[in-house]
Design a protein around this motif. Structure first.
Motif, PDB file in Angstrom:
ATOM      1  N   LYS A   1      43.308  58.343  64.128  1.00  0.00           N
ATOM      2  CA  LYS A   1      44.696  58.652  63.771  1.00  0.00           C
ATOM      3  C   LYS A   1      45.659  57.880  64.670  1.00  0.00           C
ATOM      4  N   SER A   2      45.339  57.746  65.945  1.00  0.00           N
ATOM      5  CA  SER A   2      46.229  57.024  66.852  1.00  0.00           C
ATOM      6  C   SER A   2      46.283  55.535  66.514  1.00  0.00           C
ATOM      7  N   ASP A   3      45.173  54.969  66.004  1.00  0.00           N
ATOM      8  CA  ASP A   3      45.175  53.563  65.578  1.00  0.00           C
ATOM      9  C   ASP A   3      46.129  53.334  64.419  1.00  0.00           C
ATOM     10  N   LEU A   4      46.272  54.335  63.564  1.00  0.00           N
ATOM     11  CA  LEU A   4      47.110  54.185  62.379  1.00  0.00           C
ATOM     12  C   LEU A   4      48.532  54.690  62.562  1.00  0.00           C
ATOM     13  N   SER A   5      48.824  55.345  63.671  1.00  0.00           N
ATOM     14  CA  SER A   5      50.149  55.963  63.817  1.00  0.00           C
ATOM     15  C   SER A   5      51.277  54.942  63.745  1.00  0.00           C
ATOM     16  N   VAL A   6      51.097  53.763  64.317  1.00  0.00           N
ATOM     17  CA  VAL A   6      52.157  52.752  64.259  1.00  0.00           C
ATOM     18  C   VAL A   6      52.379  52.293  62.818  1.00  0.00           C
ATOM     19  N   PHE A   7      51.334  52.272  61.998  1.00  0.00           N
ATOM     20  CA  PHE A   7      51.468  51.850  60.608  1.00  0.00           C
ATOM     21  C   PHE A   7      52.055  52.950  59.734  1.00  0.00           C
ATOM     22  N   HIS A   8      52.035  54.161  60.236  1.00  0.00           N
ATOM     23  CA  HIS A   8      52.648  55.280  59.534  1.00  0.00           C
ATOM     24  C   HIS A   8      54.092  55.478  59.972  1.00  0.00           C
ATOM     25  N   GLU A   9      54.335  55.372  61.261  1.00  0.00           N
ATOM     26  CA  GLU A   9      55.651  55.681  61.816  1.00  0.00           C
ATOM     27  C   GLU A   9      56.555  54.461  61.982  1.00  0.00           C
ATOM     28  N   GLY A  10      55.981  53.284  62.172  1.00  0.00           N
ATOM     29  CA  GLY A  10      56.765  52.096  62.491  1.00  0.00           C
ATOM     30  C   GLY A  10      57.648  51.626  61.352  1.00  0.00           C
ATOM     31  N   ALA A  11      58.880  51.263  61.674  1.00  0.00           N
ATOM     32  CA  ALA A  11      59.843  50.796  60.671  1.00  0.00           C
ATOM     33  C   ALA A  11      59.372  49.516  59.993  1.00  0.00           C
ATOM     34  N   ARG A  12      58.640  48.662  60.718  1.00  0.00           N
ATOM     35  CA  ARG A  12      58.137  47.413  60.131  1.00  0.00           C
ATOM     36  C   ARG A  12      57.188  47.672  58.965  1.00  0.00           C
ATOM     37  N   TYR A  13      56.610  48.847  58.926  1.00  0.00           N
ATOM     38  CA  TYR A  13      55.566  49.152  57.949  1.00  0.00           C
ATOM     39  C   TYR A  13      56.019  50.152  56.885  1.00  0.00           C
ATOM     40  N   ARG A  14      57.306  50.435  56.848  1.00  0.00           N
ATOM     41  CA  ARG A  14      57.823  51.449  55.926  1.00  0.00           C
ATOM     42  C   ARG A  14      57.451  51.157  54.478  1.00  0.00           C
ATOM     43  N   TYR A  15      57.735  49.944  54.006  1.00  0.00           N
ATOM     44  CA  TYR A  15      57.459  49.628  52.604  1.00  0.00           C
ATOM     45  C   TYR A  15      55.966  49.631  52.313  1.00  0.00           C
ATOM     46  N   CYS A  16      55.167  49.192  53.255  1.00  0.00           N
ATOM     47  CA  CYS A  16      53.714  49.214  53.071  1.00  0.00           C
ATOM     48  C   CYS A  16      53.203  50.644  52.988  1.00  0.00           C
ATOM     49  N   ARG A  17      53.721  51.511  53.871  1.00  0.00           N
ATOM     50  CA  ARG A  17      53.312  52.916  53.844  1.00  0.00           C
ATOM     51  C   ARG A  17      53.681  53.545  52.511  1.00  0.00           C
ATOM     52  N   GLU A  18      54.902  53.305  52.049  1.00  0.00           N
ATOM     53  CA  GLU A  18      55.328  53.878  50.772  1.00  0.00           C
ATOM     54  C   GLU A  18      54.490  53.345  49.616  1.00  0.00           C
ATOM     55  N   LEU A  19      54.141  52.069  49.666  1.00  0.00           N
ATOM     56  CA  LEU A  19      53.306  51.468  48.634  1.00  0.00           C
ATOM     57  C   LEU A  19      51.899  52.066  48.661  1.00  0.00           C
ATOM     58  N   TYR A  20      51.369  52.252  49.844  1.00  0.00           N
ATOM     59  CA  TYR A  20      50.038  52.848  50.018  1.00  0.00           C
ATOM     60  C   TYR A  20      50.000  54.271  49.466  1.00  0.00           C
ATOM     61  N   VAL A  21      50.965  55.070  49.838  1.00  0.00           N
ATOM     62  CA  VAL A  21      51.000  56.454  49.370  1.00  0.00           C
ATOM     63  C   VAL A  21      51.214  56.502  47.855  1.00  0.00           C
ATOM     64  N   ALA A  22      52.084  55.642  47.340  1.00  0.00           N
ATOM     65  CA  ALA A  22      52.323  55.607  45.891  1.00  0.00           C
ATOM     66  C   ALA A  22      51.057  55.202  45.138  1.00  0.00           C
ATOM     67  N   ALA A  23      50.337  54.213  45.645  1.00  0.00           N
ATOM     68  CA  ALA A  23      49.096  53.791  44.993  1.00  0.00           C
ATOM     69  C   ALA A  23      48.059  54.911  45.038  1.00  0.00           C
ATOM     70  N   ALA A  24      47.952  55.582  46.170  1.00  0.00           N
ATOM     71  CA  ALA A  24      47.006  56.700  46.285  1.00  0.00           C
ATOM     72  C   ALA A  24      47.410  57.849  45.369  1.00  0.00           C
ATOM     73  N   LEU A  25      48.703  58.115  45.260  1.00  0.00           N
ATOM     74  CA  LEU A  25      49.194  59.173  44.377  1.00  0.00           C
ATOM     75  C   LEU A  25      48.849  58.847  42.924  1.00  0.00           C
ATOM     76  N   TYR A  26      49.085  57.611  42.521  1.00  0.00           N
ATOM     77  CA  TYR A  26      48.785  57.210  41.148  1.00  0.00           C
ATOM     78  C   TYR A  26      47.277  57.262  40.889  1.00  0.00           C
ATOM     79  N   TYR A  27      46.515  56.789  41.858  1.00  0.00           N
ATOM     80  CA  TYR A  27      45.058  56.785  41.750  1.00  0.00           C
ATOM     81  C   TYR A  27      44.520  58.214  41.600  1.00  0.00           C
ATOM     82  N   THR A  28      44.957  59.114  42.467  1.00  0.00           N
ATOM     83  CA  THR A  28      44.446  60.490  42.412  1.00  0.00           C
ATOM     84  C   THR A  28      44.969  61.238  41.192  1.00  0.00           C
ATOM     85  N   ASN A  29      46.148  60.895  40.739  1.00  0.00           N
ATOM     86  CA  ASN A  29      46.690  61.517  39.537  1.00  0.00           C
ATOM     87  C   ASN A  29      45.873  61.135  38.315  1.00  0.00           C
ATOM     88  N   LYS A  30      45.375  59.915  38.303  1.00  0.00           N
ATOM     89  CA  LYS A  30      44.587  59.433  37.161  1.00  0.00           C
ATOM     90  C   LYS A  30      43.130  59.869  37.247  1.00  0.00           C
TER      91      LYS A  30
END
Length: 158
Positions: free
Chosen positions: A36-65
């Motif tokens: 979890k600590s390895d990924l915290s910067v990719f979750h919290e960091g402003a540089r990764y905001r769009y990537c995080r949102e894209l990741y969660v959206a893809a996972a949401l769509y995947y699990t919904n289907k």
């Protein structure tokens, strides 16, 4: 009036699901061999905001289907697909993220030119999506230590 209520109920449900998946994807990260600590910067960091949102959206769509049954196997591939974009740009903006999500990005260091959302939509079975073929750039465009760490994670998990 009742049709409007069902829309807002659905929207509220999807927002709750998105928030729940955000927690599952980043808090339970140790199951993929990444802490979890390895990924915290990719979750919290402003540089990764769009990537995080894209990741969660893809996972949401995947699990919904397909349900969450295959999510443990799919999540590292979805992570690679979403976060590889950060390595392809010095400055990543909304428009570039949108184009990537829609499969309209071309010439990005051998990156995926795949509309993952359309692929999920059109596939009847999650095995029909070649998630293991998701690629990431050969190198990072920046010398940012977090980007270099991300590159190591993406190439290590491949």
């Amino acid at each position: 009036m009742s049709a409007g209520k069902s829309f807002f109920d659905y929207a509220a449900f999807m927002l709750e699901e998105s928030q729940r998946l955000d927690t599952v994807l980043f808090d339970d990260a140790t199951s993929d061999g990444v802490s979890k600590s390895d990924l915290s910067v990719f979750h919290e960091g402003a540089r990764y905001r769009y990537c995080r949102e894209l990741y969660v959206a893809a996972a949401l769509y995947y699990t919904n289907k397909y349900s969450e049954q295959d999510l443990p196997q799919a999540r590292r591939h979805l992570f690679r697909w979403a976060y590889a974009l950060r390595l392809a740009y010095e400055r990543l903006g909304w428009k570039s993220t949108d184009n990537y999500a829609r499969g309209l990005s071309t010439g990005l260091d051998g990156m995926n030119e795949l509309n993952l959302f359309a692929t999920i939509r059109d596939s009847l079975d999650p095995r029909g999506i070649a998630l293991e073929n998701m690629r990431s750039p050969q190198s990072s465009r920046t010398d940012n230590p977090d980007d270099l760490h991300l590159h190591a994670l993406l190439t290590e998990a491949h």
